[in-house]
Motif scaffolding. Structure first.
Motif, PDB file in Angstrom:
ATOM      1  N   ASN A 562       4.765  -0.587   6.291  1.00 38.18           N
ATOM      2  CA  ASN A 562       5.821  -1.054   5.741  1.00 38.18           C
ATOM      3  C   ASN A 562       6.126  -0.915   4.503  1.00 38.18           C
ATOM      4  OD1 ASN A 562       7.050  -1.868   8.370  1.00 38.18           O
ATOM      5  ND2 ASN A 562       5.821  -3.814   8.316  1.00 38.18           N
ATOM      6  N   LYS A 563       4.878  -1.152   3.832  1.00 36.28           N
ATOM      7  CA  LYS A 563       4.961  -1.032   2.272  1.00 36.28           C
ATOM      8  C   LYS A 563       5.467   0.450   1.862  1.00 36.28           C
ATOM      9  CE  LYS A 563       4.241  -3.982  -0.063  1.00 36.28           C
ATOM     10  NZ  LYS A 563       5.171  -4.832  -0.767  1.00 36.28           N
ATOM     11  N   LEU A 564       5.052   1.472   2.560  1.00 38.46           N
ATOM     12  CA  LEU A 564       5.366   2.892   2.440  1.00 38.46           C
ATOM     13  C   LEU A 564       6.855   2.831   2.682  1.00 38.46           C
ATOM     14  CD1 LEU A 564       2.531   4.784   3.729  1.00 38.46           C
ATOM     15  CD2 LEU A 564       3.251   4.595   1.234  1.00 38.46           C
ATOM     16  N   TYR A 565       7.588   2.453   4.094  1.00 42.61           N
ATOM     17  CA  TYR A 565       8.937   2.320   4.046  1.00 42.61           C
ATOM     18  C   TYR A 565       9.482   1.596   2.716  1.00 42.61           C
ATOM     19  CZ  TYR A 565       8.144   3.363   9.095  1.00 42.61           C
ATOM     20  OH  TYR A 565       7.715   4.033  10.347  1.00 42.61           O
ATOM     21  N   GLU A 566       9.202   0.710   2.344  1.00 39.00           N
ATOM     22  CA  GLU A 566       9.806  -0.186   1.156  1.00 39.00           C
ATOM     23  C   GLU A 566       9.692   0.722   0.066  1.00 39.00           C
ATOM     24  OE1 GLU A 566       9.084  -4.019  -1.714  1.00 39.00           O
ATOM     25  OE2 GLU A 566       8.082  -3.992   0.455  1.00 39.00           O
ATOM     26  N   ALA A 567       8.508   1.530  -0.230  1.00 39.32           N
ATOM     27  CA  ALA A 567       8.669   2.337  -1.313  1.00 39.32           C
ATOM     28  C   ALA A 567       9.637   3.566  -1.103  1.00 39.32           C
ATOM     29  CB  ALA A 567       7.223   3.027  -1.373  1.00 39.32           C
ATOM     30  N   SER A 568       9.794   4.145   0.101  1.00 34.25           N
ATOM     31  CA  SER A 568      10.673   5.386   0.341  1.00 34.25           C
ATOM     32  C   SER A 568      12.081   4.758   0.182  1.00 34.25           C
ATOM     33  CB  SER A 568      10.371   5.609   1.704  1.00 34.25           C
ATOM     34  OG  SER A 568      11.763   6.577   2.088  1.00 34.25           O
ATOM     35  N   ALA A 569      12.392   3.435   0.451  1.00 35.50           N
ATOM     36  CA  ALA A 569      13.796   3.017   0.400  1.00 35.50           C
ATOM     37  C   ALA A 569      14.138   2.582  -1.310  1.00 35.50           C
ATOM     38  CB  ALA A 569      14.180   1.575   1.137  1.00 35.50           C
ATOM     39  N   ALA A 570      13.163   2.596  -2.076  1.00 36.77           N
ATOM     40  CA  ALA A 570      13.307   2.488  -3.332  1.00 36.77           C
ATOM     41  C   ALA A 570      13.199   3.637  -4.298  1.00 36.77           C
ATOM     42  CB  ALA A 570      11.857   1.637  -4.091  1.00 36.77           C
ATOM     43  N   GLY A 571      12.971   4.804  -3.647  1.00 35.14           N
ATOM     44  CA  GLY A 571      13.268   6.117  -3.899  1.00 35.14           C
ATOM     45  C   GLY A 571      11.751   6.801  -4.361  1.00 35.14           C
ATOM     46  N   VAL A 572      10.731   6.263  -3.984  1.00 35.39           N
ATOM     47  CA  VAL A 572       9.315   6.956  -4.318  1.00 35.39           C
ATOM     48  C   VAL A 572       9.175   8.032  -3.089  1.00 35.39           C
ATOM     49  CG1 VAL A 572       6.988   6.428  -4.191  1.00 35.39           C
ATOM     50  CG2 VAL A 572       8.596   4.665  -4.613  1.00 35.39           C
ATOM     51  N   LYS A 573       8.685   9.192  -3.763  1.00 35.95           N
ATOM     52  CA  LYS A 573       8.637  10.399  -3.170  1.00 35.95           C
ATOM     53  C   LYS A 573       7.093  10.058  -2.400  1.00 35.95           C
ATOM     54  CE  LYS A 573       7.748  15.191  -3.777  1.00 35.95           C
ATOM     55  NZ  LYS A 573       7.553  16.607  -4.479  1.00 35.95           N
ATOM     56  N   ILE A 574       6.915  10.398  -1.135  1.00 35.15           N
ATOM     57  CA  ILE A 574       5.803  10.106  -0.640  1.00 35.15           C
ATOM     58  C   ILE A 574       5.370  11.462   0.398  1.00 35.15           C
ATOM     59  CG2 ILE A 574       4.534   8.702   1.028  1.00 35.15           C
ATOM     60  CD1 ILE A 574       6.680   6.471   0.328  1.00 35.15           C
ATOM     61  N   PRO A 589      16.896   7.855   8.017  1.00 41.10           N
ATOM     62  CA  PRO A 589      17.761   7.294   6.914  1.00 41.10           C
ATOM     63  C   PRO A 589      17.644   5.895   6.514  1.00 41.10           C
ATOM     64  CG  PRO A 589      18.952   8.843   8.550  1.00 41.10           C
ATOM     65  CD  PRO A 589      17.662   8.629   9.225  1.00 41.10           C
ATOM     66  N   GLY A 590      17.554   5.651   5.384  1.00 41.64           N
ATOM     67  CA  GLY A 590      17.757   4.236   5.038  1.00 41.64           C
ATOM     68  C   GLY A 590      16.219   3.648   4.971  1.00 41.64           C
ATOM     69  N   LEU A 591      15.312   4.265   5.739  1.00 44.43           N
ATOM     70  CA  LEU A 591      13.904   3.772   5.756  1.00 44.43           C
ATOM     71  C   LEU A 591      12.952   4.674   5.513  1.00 44.43           C
ATOM     72  CD1 LEU A 591      12.149   1.639   7.275  1.00 44.43           C
ATOM     73  CD2 LEU A 591      12.226   2.930   9.262  1.00 44.43           C
TER      74      LEU A 591
END
Length: 699
Positions: A562-574, A589-591
């Motif tokens: 879930n924290k990785l999802y949050e990071a993705s939504a914030a624009g972090v490249k993972i 999308p969005g997640l």
């Protein structure tokens, strides 16, 4: 670094995407690991692998599937039996999971035998490696096989008739057996219709015919064919009207009461039960009549969904023989020794000069053994401490530790007796070291000791100097030739002090050790990982570049997902490089649209656990013994160590991350729907095999 306090319970899950239902965000763990086994199976048809290596992948798939049923399927069956209808994070009930497993596994097994019969065996025959059927034997070969049966096989077989005085026998987990239909009466005048013939495990499953009977070609006969041909000889005066192979797979997980007084004694008692646990799968050959397999299903209390009819031997995992065809195998290679170790007179002087990173199997595991050997024989060395998870009593490491103890060194071995399927071997290791005079402890009750650590204490100029090795993989020289892993040799004072404190934590009692550089589970590792991700989220929200790369064997822990999802939504490249289980869905999308997931399946088993957080250009790079799973983060003792030397950080970033992200030969990518897709070389791209690149570099 974020100082946010994160719960260690693993229970509080934040909802990060209200547009997605809870179960739409996760992939089922059991189905994900089954998908990994399917990726292994696909290696058997990959022309990039030599022919005998393709056969080996076919057999690895068999062994993987065996363990999958013994542990994972058995666990889901247990949930169903207990009436647990709770949903897994992906929304499936135990019944639904078993139904999905059955469908996929049946299709996979059918494909496995098609690959064997239609591709592997015909290509082997072109190379004069033949598995001869009974009808293909010449008269001379038939005579030799008959003599072999009479002299080598029949004396160790125990046919068991099935009658009121001889109920159905308890058959060992995964053993090869034959159910035989009979006509006639035995010596006591009894009309016996059925018998069971277990094949002893001491007998080879593949028998090579003598060269003089094959013109020097590698011709083999399966043990099952030999027994089929002569099974009537086991029942004098009666006629065998049918003989059918079968094999039962059982629950092999061990359950130990945490209140036991002596873990070793308790484990010894449990090991015997593993051989006769609850049946979870029945395999029979395709020619087995329905009334026979229905009879077997009833005996093992299984239904038809747990029946697997196979077109060939039921025990493929033991098919591999020592074929003498080097050109059909991988080219041999010799792991290299780092230059700094070659130039130094002793490993102690080399380690004092600089941190040394070992990348197995490309670099040799021998420096780890050398560290212990020099320590065992050096009069300046006072003590050696080591964790052992999978190391047999015959391993050089264990022998050197025993030598050190006999030489008067203070040797402490923290042995994890509960390493699955190595429990008996680890008990033998413990006994051997205790007899040599070492102090042996079994770690912490309720927490497996999975950290990979060595600490050597040496007196130099009236000061005690510590030397440490930290690794991502087990202290097993054989595994180090086929598993990719990192190891760090260091004299860094803070790291060595941290290792010392973890050993004190493992062998003594007291509060959680306060560490300076290491993170360790089950205490600080999980919260620190969440904090690193939070830092990248904050960087992305500030409009700065943010990047996370994680390479592990498995990703299942929901807070991290879930924290990785949050990071993705914030624009972090993972970028996630996950060998086997991945419960995260990328590209939604969005997640998770900024998350890419790939898996590398090749010659070596990818086993490194290494993490990268860009940190505004001053990257954090950590290696660890822990995967991103609940068990590793909350129920095991794990160590996570930083790579601080700039040169070593660059090596890991280029070889351990970018190299694998460029792979277009052995890579698979995960889609948002949970399916895996083989990466294809795009127009204008050059083929890039990450493992071959490393082999070539280190050559």
């Amino acid at each position: 670094m974020s100082t946010e306090n994160h719960s260690l319970t693993g229970q509080q899950i934040n909802t990060v995407a209200p547009d997605y239902a809870y179960n739409e965000r996760y992939i089922n763990r059991e189905l994900s690991i089954l998908d990994f086994h399917l990726r292994v199976l696909e290696q058997a048809v990959d022309p990039l692998h030599p022919l005998l290596e393709r056969l080996n992948f076919l057999l690895i798939f068999s062994r993987n599937l065996d363990e999958f049923f013994e542990i994972r399927v058995a666990g889901v069956m247990e949930e169903l039996t207990l009436g647990n209808e709770s949903h897994t994070p992906d929304g499936l009930t135990p019944k639904q999971v078993l139904e999905a497993i059955s469908k996929t596994a049946h299709e996979a097994v059918e494909r496995q035998y098609r690959i064997l019969n239609d591709e592997i065996l015909p290509k082997l025959r072109e190379e004069d490696i033949c598995f001869l059927r009974r009808g293909e034997l010449t008269p001379a070969q038939s005579q030799w096989v008959k003599k072999y049966f009479q002299e080598q096989v029949a004396p160790v077989l125990t046919p068991i008739s099935l009658d009121p005085a001889h109920p159905f026998p308890r058959l060992v987990n995964k053993s090869l057996n034959f159910v035989v239909t009979l006509d006639g009466k035995d010596a006591f005048g009894r009309q016996i219709n059925f018998a069971v013939v277990p094949a002893p495990r001491s007998l080879p499953r593949v028998v090579r015919l003598p060269d003089e009977l094959t013109d020097g070609k590698e011709h083999h006969v399966m043990l099952s064919a030999i027994i089929h041909e002569h099974v009537s000889d086991l029942f004098p005066g009666m006629t065998a009207t049918g003989s059918y192979q079968f094999r039962v797979t059982r629950n092999a997980d061990l359950e130990l009461n945490e209140d036991v007084e002596d873990l070793a004694i308790a484990l010894k008692g449990e090991l015997s039960s593993r051989r006769f646990g609850r049946a979870v799968r029945l395999e029979v050959t395709q020619n087995c009549p329905k009334h026979i397999y229905n009879y077997l299903l009833e005996e093992f209390e299984l239904d038809e969904h747990q029946l697997y009819k196979v077109d060939g031997p039921v025990n493929l995992a033991r098919l591999l023989s020592n074929f003498k065809r080097p050109h059909l195998k991988y080219d041999s290679f010799t792991p290299v020794i780092p230059k700094v170790l070659k130039k130094s007179g002793s490993i102690f002087s080399a380690m004092k000069k600089q941190d040394i990173l070992l990348h197995h199997p490309f670099e040799s595991f021998s420096p780890v053994i050398t560290l212990l050997r020099e320590a065992a024989r050096d009069p300046k060395v006072l003590a050696i401490k080591q964790t052992l998870y999978r190391s047999g009593p015959d391993s050089e490491i264990v022998q050197v530790l025993a030598e050190a103890a006999r030489n008067g060194k203070e040797v402490t071995a923290v042995i994890e007796l509960r390493a699955r399927f190595d429990e008996e071997s680890n008990i033998a290791v413990a006994n051997l070291l205790q007899e040599a005079g070492a102090v042996v402890v079994y770690g912490i009750v309720g927490y497996k000791t999975h950290a990979k650590m060595i600490l050597v204490i040496r007196r130099e100029n009236d000061k005690l100097i510590r030397y440490a090795h930290l690794g991502t993989g087990n202290y097993h020289a054989g595994n180090a030739r086929i598993y990719t892993d990192y190891g760090l040799l260091t004299t860094d004072k803070d790291l060595c002090e941290d290792v010392h404190r973890i050993f004190q934590e493992l062998t003594g009692m007291g509060k959680m050790a306060k560490l300076k550089k290491l993170f360790h589970a089950p205490f600080t590792l999980h919260s620190q990982l969440l904090g690193f991700i939070d830092d990248e989220i904050n960087h992305a929200k500030a409009g700065k570049e943010a990047h996370i790369i994680v390479k592990v064997n498995a990703l299942t822990e929901l807070q991290l997902i879930n924290k990785l999802y949050e990071a993705s939504a914030a624009g972090v490249k993972i970028d996630l490089i996950i060998r086997s289980i991945c419960c995260l869905r990328p590209g939604l999308p969005g997640l998770s649209e900024n998350i890419r997931v790939r898996s590398i399946v090749g010659r070596f088993l990818e086993h490194t656990r290494v993490f990268y957080f860009s940190n505004l250009g001053d990257a954090h790079i950590y290696c660890s013994s822990a995967d991103w799973m609940n068990r590793n983060l909350f129920n095991r003792v794990e160590a996570c160590f930083p790579i601080e030397d700039p040169a070593l950080r660059k090596v890991i970033y280029q070889q351990g991350f970018l190299n694998y992200l460029k792979d277009n030969q052995r890579a698979w990518t995960l889609n948002g729907n949970g399916s895996w897709q083989r990466v294809q070389v795009q127009e204008g791209e050059k083929p890039h095999d990450s493992q071959e690149v490393l082999l070539e570099y280190y050559r």
